[in-house]
Design a protein around this motif. Structure first.
Motif, PDB file in Angstrom:
ATOM      1  N   LEU A 408       0.815  -1.209   0.000  1.00  0.00           N
ATOM      2  CA  LEU A 408       0.000   0.000   0.000  1.00  0.00           C
ATOM      3  C   LEU A 408       0.850   1.260   0.000  1.00  0.00           C
ATOM      4  CD1 LEU A 408      -2.857  -0.944   2.513  1.00  0.00           C
ATOM      5  CD2 LEU A 408      -2.604  -1.531   0.104  1.00  0.00           C
ATOM      6  N   ASP A 409       2.039   1.176   0.614  1.00  0.00           N
ATOM      7  CA  ASP A 409       2.907   2.360   0.698  1.00  0.00           C
ATOM      8  C   ASP A 409       3.937   2.426  -0.425  1.00  0.00           C
ATOM      9  OD1 ASP A 409       4.628   0.340   1.409  1.00  0.00           O
ATOM     10  OD2 ASP A 409       5.012   1.078   3.441  1.00  0.00           O
ATOM     11  N   GLY A 410       3.848   1.519  -1.405  1.00  0.00           N
ATOM     12  CA  GLY A 410       4.738   1.560  -2.552  1.00  0.00           C
ATOM     13  C   GLY A 410       6.108   0.971  -2.325  1.00  0.00           C
ATOM     14  N   SER A 411       6.369   0.399  -1.150  1.00  0.00           N
ATOM     15  CA  SER A 411       7.681  -0.177  -0.865  1.00  0.00           C
ATOM     16  C   SER A 411       7.787  -1.566  -1.488  1.00  0.00           C
ATOM     17  CB  SER A 411       7.904  -0.233   0.646  1.00  0.00           C
ATOM     18  OG  SER A 411       6.861  -0.962   1.274  1.00  0.00           O
ATOM     19  N   ASP A 412       8.949  -2.207  -1.288  1.00  0.00           N
ATOM     20  CA  ASP A 412       9.192  -3.506  -1.895  1.00  0.00           C
ATOM     21  C   ASP A 412       8.276  -4.573  -1.298  1.00  0.00           C
ATOM     22  OD1 ASP A 412      11.167  -2.417  -3.450  1.00  0.00           O
ATOM     23  OD2 ASP A 412      12.796  -2.965  -2.078  1.00  0.00           O
ATOM     24  N   ALA A 413       7.853  -5.499  -2.142  1.00  0.00           N
ATOM     25  CA  ALA A 413       6.924  -6.544  -1.723  1.00  0.00           C
ATOM     26  C   ALA A 413       7.529  -7.414  -0.633  1.00  0.00           C
ATOM     27  CB  ALA A 413       6.547  -7.404  -2.930  1.00  0.00           C
ATOM     28  N   THR A 414       6.713  -7.778   0.337  1.00  0.00           N
ATOM     29  CA  THR A 414       7.151  -8.645   1.428  1.00  0.00           C
ATOM     30  C   THR A 414       5.928  -9.155   2.173  1.00  0.00           C
ATOM     31  OG1 THR A 414       8.574  -8.780   3.370  1.00  0.00           O
ATOM     32  CG2 THR A 414       7.332  -6.749   3.093  1.00  0.00           C
ATOM     33  N   GLN A 415       6.143 -10.022   3.172  1.00  0.00           N
ATOM     34  CA  GLN A 415       5.069 -10.342   4.102  1.00  0.00           C
ATOM     35  C   GLN A 415       4.882  -9.123   4.998  1.00  0.00           C
ATOM     36  OE1 GLN A 415       7.924 -12.224   4.086  1.00  0.00           O
ATOM     37  NE2 GLN A 415       7.315 -14.082   3.013  1.00  0.00           N
ATOM     38  N   SER A 416       3.676  -8.647   5.077  1.00  0.00           N
ATOM     39  CA  SER A 416       3.488  -7.393   5.795  1.00  0.00           C
ATOM     40  C   SER A 416       2.144  -7.377   6.490  1.00  0.00           C
ATOM     41  CB  SER A 416       3.591  -6.204   4.827  1.00  0.00           C
ATOM     42  OG  SER A 416       3.618  -4.981   5.538  1.00  0.00           O
ATOM     43  N   GLY A 417       1.957  -6.335   7.302  1.00  0.00           N
ATOM     44  CA  GLY A 417       0.690  -6.125   7.984  1.00  0.00           C
ATOM     45  C   GLY A 417       0.209  -4.709   7.772  1.00  0.00           C
ATOM     46  N   TYR A 430      -4.527   3.909   6.103  1.00  0.00           N
ATOM     47  CA  TYR A 430      -3.824   2.714   6.538  1.00  0.00           C
ATOM     48  C   TYR A 430      -2.583   3.093   7.320  1.00  0.00           C
ATOM     49  CZ  TYR A 430      -0.472   3.700   2.836  1.00  0.00           C
ATOM     50  OH  TYR A 430       0.469   4.303   2.046  1.00  0.00           O
ATOM     51  N   GLN A 431      -2.084   2.115   8.051  1.00  0.00           N
ATOM     52  CA  GLN A 431      -0.798   2.234   8.730  1.00  0.00           C
ATOM     53  C   GLN A 431      -0.089   0.897   8.593  1.00  0.00           C
ATOM     54  OE1 GLN A 431      -0.786   3.792  12.763  1.00  0.00           O
ATOM     55  NE2 GLN A 431       0.728   2.262  13.358  1.00  0.00           N
ATOM     56  N   ARG A 432       1.170   0.930   8.219  1.00  0.00           N
ATOM     57  CA  ARG A 432       1.946  -0.303   8.107  1.00  0.00           C
ATOM     58  C   ARG A 432       2.337  -0.787   9.505  1.00  0.00           C
ATOM     59  NH1 ARG A 432       7.183  -0.982   4.138  1.00  0.00           N
ATOM     60  NH2 ARG A 432       7.872  -3.060   4.833  1.00  0.00           N
ATOM     61  N   ILE A 433       2.148  -2.094   9.744  1.00  0.00           N
ATOM     62  CA  ILE A 433       2.430  -2.675  11.044  1.00  0.00           C
ATOM     63  C   ILE A 433       3.158  -4.005  10.842  1.00  0.00           C
ATOM     64  CG2 ILE A 433       0.433  -1.596  12.160  1.00  0.00           C
ATOM     65  CD1 ILE A 433      -1.074  -4.251  11.838  1.00  0.00           C
ATOM     66  N   PRO A 434       3.740  -4.576  11.891  1.00  0.00           N
ATOM     67  CA  PRO A 434       4.330  -5.912  11.756  1.00  0.00           C
ATOM     68  C   PRO A 434       3.280  -6.902  11.281  1.00  0.00           C
ATOM     69  CG  PRO A 434       4.960  -4.919  13.845  1.00  0.00           C
ATOM     70  CD  PRO A 434       3.915  -4.024  13.241  1.00  0.00           C
ATOM     71  N   GLY A 435       3.666  -7.801  10.379  1.00  0.00           N
ATOM     72  CA  GLY A 435       2.702  -8.736   9.822  1.00  0.00           C
ATOM     73  C   GLY A 435       3.375  -9.967   9.259  1.00  0.00           C
ATOM     74  N   ALA A 436       2.554 -10.835   8.669  1.00  0.00           N
ATOM     75  CA  ALA A 436       3.050 -12.113   8.179  1.00  0.00           C
ATOM     76  C   ALA A 436       2.090 -12.662   7.141  1.00  0.00           C
ATOM     77  CB  ALA A 436       3.207 -13.111   9.327  1.00  0.00           C
ATOM     78  N   SER A 437       2.522 -13.704   6.445  1.00  0.00           N
ATOM     79  CA  SER A 437       1.624 -14.472   5.584  1.00  0.00           C
ATOM     80  C   SER A 437       1.431 -15.854   6.213  1.00  0.00           C
ATOM     81  CB  SER A 437       2.201 -14.594   4.170  1.00  0.00           C
ATOM     82  OG  SER A 437       3.468 -15.234   4.200  1.00  0.00           O
ATOM     83  N   GLU A 438       0.479 -16.618   5.675  1.00  0.00           N
ATOM     84  CA  GLU A 438       0.103 -17.916   6.261  1.00  0.00           C
ATOM     85  C   GLU A 438      -0.147 -17.762   7.762  1.00  0.00           C
ATOM     86  OE1 GLU A 438       3.633 -18.210   4.886  1.00  0.00           O
ATOM     87  OE2 GLU A 438       2.693 -17.973   2.945  1.00  0.00           O
ATOM     88  N   GLN A 439      -0.913 -16.772   8.141  1.00  0.00           N
ATOM     89  CA  GLN A 439      -0.924 -16.305   9.521  1.00  0.00           C
ATOM     90  C   GLN A 439      -2.301 -16.368  10.186  1.00  0.00           C
ATOM     91  OE1 GLN A 439      -2.945 -13.436   9.799  1.00  0.00           O
ATOM     92  NE2 GLN A 439      -3.229 -13.655   7.600  1.00  0.00           N
ATOM     93  N   PHE A 459       4.454 -16.652   8.885  1.00  0.00           N
ATOM     94  CA  PHE A 459       5.780 -16.437   8.311  1.00  0.00           C
ATOM     95  C   PHE A 459       5.984 -14.946   8.074  1.00  0.00           C
ATOM     96  CE2 PHE A 459       8.857 -15.914   4.921  1.00  0.00           C
ATOM     97  CZ  PHE A 459       9.899 -16.712   5.382  1.00  0.00           C
ATOM     98  N   HIS A 460       6.975 -14.362   8.748  1.00  0.00           N
ATOM     99  CA  HIS A 460       7.209 -12.927   8.635  1.00  0.00           C
ATOM    100  C   HIS A 460       8.650 -12.653   8.200  1.00  0.00           C
ATOM    101  CE1 HIS A 460       7.602 -14.324  12.821  1.00  0.00           C
ATOM    102  NE2 HIS A 460       8.712 -13.619  12.835  1.00  0.00           N
ATOM    103  N   GLY A 461       8.781 -11.725   7.262  1.00  0.00           N
ATOM    104  CA  GLY A 461      10.097 -11.389   6.748  1.00  0.00           C
ATOM    105  C   GLY A 461      10.221  -9.934   6.367  1.00  0.00           C
TER     106      GLY A 461
END
Length: 644
Positions: A408-417, A430-439, A459-461
């Motif tokens: 959402l913030d245009g940064s590099d793709a990753t597991q995010s919240g 929105y606000q970016r927060i710690p997050g994960a996939s398969e979660q 899984f968070h990276g």
């Protein structure tokens, strides 16, 4: 009843950022769960919620994390691909113990709380995820947090015969992938809606349906082919699915929604273009007074919503207009326009009153901050996304986690919240927060009754929060954070509880508290002989009166009246307000009543006055605090109390 759908394009808005931030307080590598299942409940009636959670651990290279279970022959077996934990606050931190020695949760299971046997303790239904080798069925809580499988639970076919395996007439062979609970036929008893399988001796058969509570531990299948093709008596074999009950048109009858992938080589759902697709999102409306417990498909996936599988959705009033809205995300179908993989939508509901029932229409809100963005929760359990008032402003907020190909913030793709705060316009920032996939997303209170602290597994990276430079390892684990906002207080109670009895037809009604938002729901209880009749999940009476034992909307949803068809007996009842933070007011106690011979109100007295609001000397709404407290009671009286 005709179906109305309105498609309106709304202008986009600038995405705002919150001044507060959510930061990590602890990462527990030993509680690593992919595709997590679970729920928050007060297991021992102390006012503090524990967390029951399970999934697939995968932190160390040797797969040494797992769970020891005892098999049917009494032998210990190490399950390295599954674990299920009971996480409890010990006064200073949370400790985890094995949930059960008997087995583990399935992947993406649904774990749904309800008081199934009416003893005041919150029990759970564990849906196996369709896996016959994992825990499945109703597990009763003894009040001290020990859960034992309810062997009286049986699923009956349409003729009232138990659904069993051919070689085992006593075994429960209903294997749901996803379930939810509600009173679908308004008889006061909790029912179950299910997507899943019937396991025969040598085969599995798709078996969806609404299971109607018979009052004796058995549940009878109805609407068996509704999630499928009714004319052909074909049930969709659902996979990677989730299901949710909610009264979407505020008519007093619970509806439900289902989303998932349709497996197998048989028929598939079709899009509005007539193309067969292997994924679907369906909304089924209860026919209510015309046939409670019978449903029709609103056709939402062919009208407003795209069709989705392996996703998640939430049903709450995001924009505070008194009408339930639907957030839905998931894999797009085979013919998706533009070829997107995930496509989040916020569907804003509108209810139109009509002579033949309340009609609901939806608008796809393009102001939604994550509209058309590829954010993939990759967990179709009942906690892959969560909606709750987290920042204390009274609006429902959304926690949306997952693998992002479009940040959402245009940064590099990753597991995010992403934390999306609610507002009168819906989820517009929105606000970016710690997050994960398969979660899985959960909330813990750290020993403070009613506090909410965002916690997740998966899984968070995301290098902003995890990695060597941050001090918190990336990978698969449970992540704990602390809430930076002021948590919402308890809401005011409803007023003027009223009961009308006409033979077996009972109408309960109340007046909404004036100070609360339109998005509140209501929880009512029925008691018969001191036993809870309708699976209420709040404390009733005592110094914890009305404190919620679960994080779940009220069982009357957004209605201020409900009409029931009850069995003979004498009943006690009351109703509470549940706000967007899932906190409950004290109960407004109604008059006791009798159903059957001599039916009517049998205690001709005013309902007991309860506290509905408290103010300080400056007239500000407060919880109990030192100094002068001005307390408003449900009977209209006002008390002045000095708290030392």
């Amino acid at each position: 009843m005709k179906k109305i759908f309105t498609l309106v394009a709304l202008s986009a808005v600038t995405l705002g950022m919150s001044a507060q931030s959510i930061t990590i307080s602890k990462v527990d590598e030993g509680l690593a769960n992919d595709y997590a299942s679970g729920c928050e409940i007060d297991i021992d009636n102390d006012g503090i919620k524990e967390l029951i959670v399970g999934g697939s651990p995968n932190w160390p290279a040797d797969n040494s994390i797992g769970q020891v279970i005892t098999d049917a022959n009494g032998n210990e077996e190490f399950m390295q691909s599954r674990c299920s934990w009971l996480i409890k606050f010990n006064g200073s931190e949370y400790e985890a113990t094995q949930f059960s020695q008997e087995g583990v949760f399935g992947i993406r299971s649904h774990v749904i709380p309800a008081d199934f046997n009416g003893d005041g303790n919150v029990d759970i239904y564990i849906a196996s995820g369709g896996d016959a080798n994992t825990l499945n069925g109703i597990f009763l809580n003894d009040g001290e947090g020990n859960f034992v499988k309810d062997d009286s639970f049986r699923v009956l076919d349409e003729d009232g015969n138990p659904i069993v395996a051919e070689d085992d007439e006593t075994a429960l062979r209903w294997l749901p992938r996803a379930i939810d609970v509600a009173d679908f036929n308004n008889d006061g008893l909790i029912d179950i809606v299910s997507c899943g399988w019937w396991l025969g001796a040598n085969s599995e058969t798709a078996m969806n349906g609404v299971l109607i509570n018979q009052g004796d531990g058995t549940y009878k299948v109805t609407n068996r082919f509704l999630i499928g093709i009714e004319d052909d008596a074909y049930a969709y074999p659902m996979a990677l699915c989730t299901i949710k009950a909610f009264d979407i048109n505020n008519d007093g009858y619970a509806d439900f929604m289902v989303q998932g992938n349709v497996d197998g080589d048989g028929a598939k759902p079709t899009t509005k273009n007539g193309n067969e697709v292997g994924r679907t999102f369906m909304v089924f409306q209860n026919l209510g007074a015309d046939g409670p417990g019978e449903f029709y498909d609103l056709g939402l996936a062919q009208g407003v919503s795209h069709t989705f599988g392996n996703g998640n959705f939430n049903v709450v009033d995001f924009n505070n207009d008194g009408t339930p809205d639907i957030f839905v995300t998931g894999e797009s179908p085979d013919d998706a326009v533009g070829g997107w993989d995930y496509y989040g939508q916020l569907l804003i509901g509108k209810i139109t009153k009509s002579a033949d029932g309340n009609e609901v229409s939806y608008t796809d809100n393009s102001q939604f901050a994550a509209s058309h963005k590829d954010v993939r929760p990759l967990n179709s359990s009942n906690n892959g996304t969560r909606a709750i008032d987290y920042n204390g402003d009274g609006f429902y907020d959304l926690f949306l986690l997952g693998w992002c190909t479009q940040m959402l913030d245009g940064s590099d793709a990753t597991q995010s919240g992403w934390f999306l705060p609610g507002s009168a316009n819906g989820l517009t920032s929105y606000q970016r927060i710690p997050g994960a996939s398969e979660q899985g997303v959960f909330f813990l209170d750290y020993g403070v009754e009613g506090d909410l602290n965002y916690t997740f597994t998966g899984f968070h990276g995301d290098g902003r929060y995890f990695g060597e430079a941050t001090g918190f390892a990336s990978g698969r684990s449970m992540v704990f954070t602390k809430n930076p906002w002021t948590v919402a207080g308890r809401p005011e109670a409803p007023t003027a509880p009223k009961v009308e009895v006409d033979d077996h037809t009972v109408t309960l009604s109340w007046t909404a508290p004036a100070a609360e938002k339109k998005n509140v729901t209501y929880e009512y209880y029925l008691k018969q002989g001191g036993k809870i009749y309708n699976a209420c999940t709040s404390f009733i009476g005592g110094d914890k009166d009305g404190v919620r034992k679960v994080l779940r909307e009220g069982n009357a949803y957004m209605n201020t009246s409900i009409t029931l068809e009850l069995a003979d007996g004498d009943y006690e009842w009351g109703v509470q307000t549940v706000n967007a933070a899932q906190k409950g007011s004290v109960f407004a106690k109604g008059e006791n009543f009798r159903v059957g011979e001599g039916s009517g109100i049998f205690e001709q007295k005013a309902a007991e006055a309860v506290e509905v609001a408290r103010y300080n000397a400056a007239g500000q709404a407060v919880a109990a605090q030192k100094g002068l407290n001005i307390v408003k009671m449900s009977d209209g009286s006002v008390q002045r109390i000095i708290v030392k």
